[in-house]
Each structure stands twice: as structure tokens, then as C-alpha cells.
Write an enzyme that holds these catalytic residues in place. Structure first.
Site, PDB file in Angstrom:
ATOM      1  CB  CYS A  95      -0.924  -0.003   1.209  1.00 52.26           C
ATOM      2  SG  CYS A  95      -2.028   1.422   1.273  1.00 52.26           S
ATOM      3  CE  LYS A 134      -2.450  -7.508  -3.093  1.00 50.59           C
ATOM      4  NZ  LYS A 134      -1.952  -6.230  -3.631  1.00 50.59           N
ATOM      5  CG  HIS A 166       0.087  -4.297  -7.504  1.00 49.39           C
ATOM      6  ND1 HIS A 166      -0.915  -3.536  -6.939  1.00 49.39           N
ATOM      7  CD2 HIS A 166       0.157  -3.906  -8.792  1.00 49.39           C
ATOM      8  CE1 HIS A 166      -1.415  -2.723  -7.858  1.00 49.39           C
ATOM      9  NE2 HIS A 166      -0.771  -2.935  -8.995  1.00 49.39           N
ATOM     10  CG  ASN A 206      -2.939  -7.686  -7.200  1.00 49.57           C
ATOM     11  OD1 ASN A 206      -2.523  -6.768  -6.507  1.00 49.57           O
ATOM     12  ND2 ASN A 206      -4.160  -7.709  -7.660  1.00 49.57           N
TER      13      ASN A 206
END
Length: 330
Positions: A95, A134, A166, A206
Site C-alpha cells: 500500500c 503481498k 502486484h 496481481n
């Protein structure tokens, strides 16, 4: 098909993947692995745990995503999550928001792979469920070949059970969180190379994946695919997951059947004081691209927000679609 649960998952998304959203998504796929919104370790340890972590039993398999960097706090939060019944604990290293950066978690941790590894090791010692990471492929001016490799090898050595990548860099200086979802270029090949370098580690890709057809293409190179906005904004795509990726029949033949199956849950939540809009806001894209979809959204937007709105609002909104398409397509 004896496929692992991480073969397909719906991404953790702030303000979107709450428990009401996940219950709806579960009606569309029995096999998708669902994720919570990110919850900080501070909130888990000091906040209202029932409100933050409570979920419906129908959501399994469901994973808890944590935001934090202190190994002791991660360990304690992971234990609490496991006690609540989560099937996996995931740490957010992707994030890019300023609030996350100030809290020393999220994408900024790409610069501290050893700290992330210490957190993973602490969680692995504390829980029996899988612990996953992640991340992005890098941040700012990092060389993504070096940065992703360093993080991956550190957390795998610490015991991480899988990596969800990601396939974009996160630019912490100069781009907003929203811009970070689109502007940095996608580099799927970098994720493929990570899988080649770590053949025995589950690697899930992702970022920017728009359909189940695209997901199937990625599965030729990696172990799993995670969809984010495509799954949320066009939830009908989830009806394709079980037949296309797991060789199983979908839970329902059509979206209308799934929405009708949601009614008992809505009624139970209304009885607890939950507002209808808290649930129906997650289903406004249910008929995206279908004649009558606009009328469906308009009806929910107008009547679903009223304080006394009940499940009949959803049933009446569905009529707008059924009047325009054959029953089997509704």
C-alpha cells in the site's frame, strides 16, 4: 480439479472488501480466496476486535491482511486473527498511501526486507495457518530485479508460505495512492521471472488483470491470480471463477439467483441494525453491461439509502433488469 485455494483470490481493498462484500462474493464463487481490508496491528491489538475482525462463517476461506512492521505486534495480531478463525494471515508490503508510510508499513517496507522477514518469522512462530506477503515489484528508484528478489528471498527464508506480487512499482514520492494503481507500468514478466527463480514457492500475480480469461493466461506462468477492481466493480466475473479455473459448477446459474440468495443475510443484518446501503453498495455493479443495469443502480441509489430501506428494495431493483432481459440472463 485439485487446485490450491490461492489459485484465485479477490484482493484486499480498503473501504470495499468488508464482511458484507465478502458474503456477496462468496455467493458467486465457492473457491475464491477472499481477503479482508487491511487492518493495522494497532487496531487489532487495541481496537474493537469484534467489529474489526468479525466475519460470517460462510466467508471461508478468508484471509486477514495486517498492516504493521513491529514483529511483536505482528505476532500478537496474527494470533488474534487465527483465534478469530481466519484461514491465512497476510502482511501488507504494497500500500502506497501517506498514512501507511508514516506508520512504517505498506509499500515503504520494500526498502526494509529484513524487517519484513523478522515479522514473517514472528508470525510463523505464533500461528499454524499460512502466513503470506503481498508486495510490489519495487518502490521509487529501486531496481525491481534487485528489490523484489531481496524481499522475496528474505521472507521465504523466514517461512513465508506464498508471495502475492502486484506487478507495478509503487511511487511513494510524486504519485497519489489512486495514481499508483494505474500510472506505474505493469511488468508481469518480472513476476514470471520471480516464479522461475523460486519454483517451489507459490507466487500469485496481481495488478491490472481485467478478466478470468486473462487470469487463465497468467496461470501458465504463476501459481495464482488475484483480481481487485475487476472483481469488485464487475462482480458477475466471479460467477466464471469456479467453472473456468476449478472445473466446478458455479454456485448459481445467474446473478439474479445469487442476489435472491443474499436476501436472508440482508434481513438478518437489518435485524441487527445494519443499514441496507452498507450491503447494497457492494452490488451496484452486479449487472454491469446488461440492459437495465442503469435502472438497477439508480433504484438502489435512490431507495437503498433511506433509513427504513429493507430487502424489498433489492427485489424491486432487480425487476428493472428482469423486465429487459430473458429470465435466464437475469
Amino acid at each position: 480439479m485439485n487446485a490450491p485455494p490461492f489459485r484465485f483470490s479477490v484482493a484486499p481493498m480498503m473501504d470495499w472488501t468488508d464482511t458484507h462484500c465478502r458474503v456477496f462474493h462468496r455467493l458467486l464463487s465457492r473457491r475464491a480466496l477472499l481477503y479482508t481490508e487491511m487492518v493495522t496491528t494497532g487496531a487489532v491489538i487495541h481496537g474493537d476486535r469484534k467489529r474489526l475482525l468479525g466475519f460470517d462463517a460462510c466467508e471461508h476461506p478468508v484471509a486477514l491482511q495486517l498492516g504493521g512492521s513491529n514483529p511483536r505486534d505482528l505476532s500478537q495480531s496474527a494470533t488474534i486473527g487465527e483465534d478469530f478463525g481466519y484461514d491465512e494471515i497476510n502482511i501488507n508490503v504494497g500500500c502506497p498511501s501517506d498514512r501507511v508510510k508514516e506508520g512504517r508499513f505498506g509499500a515503504c517496507l520494500m526498502a526494509e526486507p529484513q524487517l519484513v522477514a523478522e515479522g514473517v518469522a514472528a508470525m510463523k512462530q505464533a500461528v499454524r495457518v499460512p502466513v503470506t506477503v503481498k508486495c510490489r515489484i519495487g518502490i521509487d528508484d529501486q531496481d525491481s530485479e534487485v528489490a523484489l528478489d531481496a524481499l522475496a528471498r528474505a521472507v521465504v527464508a523466514a517461512g513465508a508460505d506464498a508471495l502475492i506480487v502486484h506487478a507495478r512499482k509503487a511511487w511513494l514520492n510524486g504519485l497519489s495512492p489512486k495514481e499508483n494503481r494505474d500510472i506505474p507500468p505493469l511488468d508481469y514478466d518480472r513476476v514470471y521471472r520471480l516464479k522461475q527463480a523460486l519454483p517451489n514457492v507459490p507466487i500469485i500475480i496481481n495488478g491490472g488483470i481485467k478478466s478470468i480469461a486473462e487470469a487463465k493466461q497468467h496461470l501458465a506462468h504463476v501459481d495464482g491470480v488475484m483480481l481487485g477492481r475487476a472483481a469488485y466493480q464487475d462482480p458477475w466475473r466471479l460467477l466464471e471463477v469456479d467453472p473456468e479455473l476449478f472445473d466446478e459448477t458455479a454456485p448459481f446459474a445467474a446473478m439474479g439467483d445469487a442476489l435472491e440468495a443474499l436476501i436472508p443475510y440482508i434481513e438478518a443484518q437489518l435485524a441487527k441494525g445494519v443499514r441496507l446501503h452498507s450491503i447494497t453498495r457492494h452490488i451496484i455493479g452486479a449487472y454491469q453491461g446488461v440492459p437495465g443495469a442503469r435502472a438497477f443502480r439508480r433504484y438502489l441509489a435512490e431507495f437503498g439509502v433511506k433509513p427504513d430501506a429493507d430487502a424489498d428494495v433489492l427485489l424491486k431493483a432487480m425487476v428493472a433488469v428482469r423486465d429487459r432481459v430473458p429470465a435466464e440472463a437475469a
